[in-house]
Design a protein around this motif. Structure first.
Motif, mmCIF file in Angstrom:
data_model
loop_
_atom_site.group_PDB
_atom_site.id
_atom_site.type_symbol
_atom_site.label_atom_id
_atom_site.label_comp_id
_atom_site.label_asym_id
_atom_site.label_seq_id
_atom_site.Cartn_x
_atom_site.Cartn_y
_atom_site.Cartn_z
ATOM 1 N N THR A 15 60.360 14.226 -38.502
ATOM 2 C CA THR A 15 61.432 14.774 -37.963
ATOM 3 C C THR A 15 61.813 14.722 -36.663
ATOM 4 O O THR A 15 62.774 14.201 -35.987
ATOM 5 C CB THR A 15 61.381 16.232 -38.276
ATOM 6 N N ASN A 16 60.652 14.340 -35.697
ATOM 7 C CA ASN A 16 60.712 13.935 -34.365
ATOM 8 C C ASN A 16 61.306 12.790 -34.138
ATOM 9 O O ASN A 16 62.279 12.474 -33.307
ATOM 10 C CB ASN A 16 59.506 14.190 -33.721
ATOM 11 N N ARG A 17 60.699 11.843 -34.987
ATOM 12 C CA ARG A 17 61.443 10.451 -34.722
ATOM 13 C C ARG A 17 62.686 10.517 -35.120
ATOM 14 O O ARG A 17 63.668 9.528 -34.641
ATOM 15 C CB ARG A 17 60.627 9.546 -35.819
ATOM 16 N N VAL A 18 63.164 11.114 -36.368
ATOM 17 C CA VAL A 18 64.814 10.965 -36.635
ATOM 18 C C VAL A 18 65.534 11.606 -35.669
ATOM 19 O O VAL A 18 66.796 11.168 -35.331
ATOM 20 C CB VAL A 18 64.601 11.906 -38.205
ATOM 21 N N THR A 19 65.154 12.877 -35.187
ATOM 22 C CA THR A 19 65.781 13.525 -34.023
ATOM 23 C C THR A 19 65.958 12.482 -32.877
ATOM 24 O O THR A 19 67.051 12.584 -32.125
ATOM 25 C CB THR A 19 65.245 14.763 -33.687
ATOM 26 N N TYR A 26 64.667 20.214 -30.739
ATOM 27 C CA TYR A 26 63.632 19.855 -31.434
ATOM 28 C C TYR A 26 62.775 18.582 -30.850
ATOM 29 O O TYR A 26 61.389 18.537 -30.810
ATOM 30 C CB TYR A 26 63.917 19.537 -33.011
ATOM 31 N N HIS A 27 63.234 17.687 -30.366
ATOM 32 C CA HIS A 27 62.714 16.596 -29.777
ATOM 33 C C HIS A 27 61.899 16.839 -28.584
ATOM 34 O O HIS A 27 60.790 16.166 -28.333
ATOM 35 C CB HIS A 27 63.815 15.321 -29.533
ATOM 36 N N TYR A 28 62.710 17.736 -27.717
ATOM 37 C CA TYR A 28 61.888 18.226 -26.798
ATOM 38 C C TYR A 28 60.654 18.949 -26.926
ATOM 39 O O TYR A 28 59.522 18.679 -26.405
ATOM 40 C CB TYR A 28 62.663 19.141 -25.919
#
Length: 97
Positions: free
Chosen positions: A27-31, A82-84
């Protein structure tokens, strides 16, 4: 085929449960990709459409009513937050393995 060999067929990948760390990493990569393409699109709109076109796009989306503007704000803010948070988690894992 299973009847002939007597061996079971391997289950499909959806049968397995991913660990929470794997789901969070994906999910982090997708965001991150969503944020990159969003910035690319907004920059391209500004370069190709002239000065102020990105502001016009944001004002237009914001004036489309509560449902559209709230959904747009969530679609922009969720990947950022989310990415932060994923970056902070990564820093903590590096600092305290």
């Amino acid at each position: 085929r299973m009847k002939n060999s007597g061996r079971p067929v391997s289950p499909h990948v959806t049968v397995y449960n991913f660990p929470i760390a794997a789901v969070a990493s994906i999910t982090n990569r997708v965001t991150g990709c969503v944020l990159s393409f969003g910035a690319l699109g907004l920059g391209a709109a500004e370069l190709l459409g002239g000065s102020g076109s990105a502001l016009y796009i944001m004002q237009f989306v914001g004036s489309q009513g509560m449902l559209i503007s709230a959904g747009s704000k969530f679609a922009i803010s969720f990947p950022i937050v989310y990415h932060y948070g994923g970056g902070l988690r990564h820093l903590m894992w590096d600092q305290y393995p």
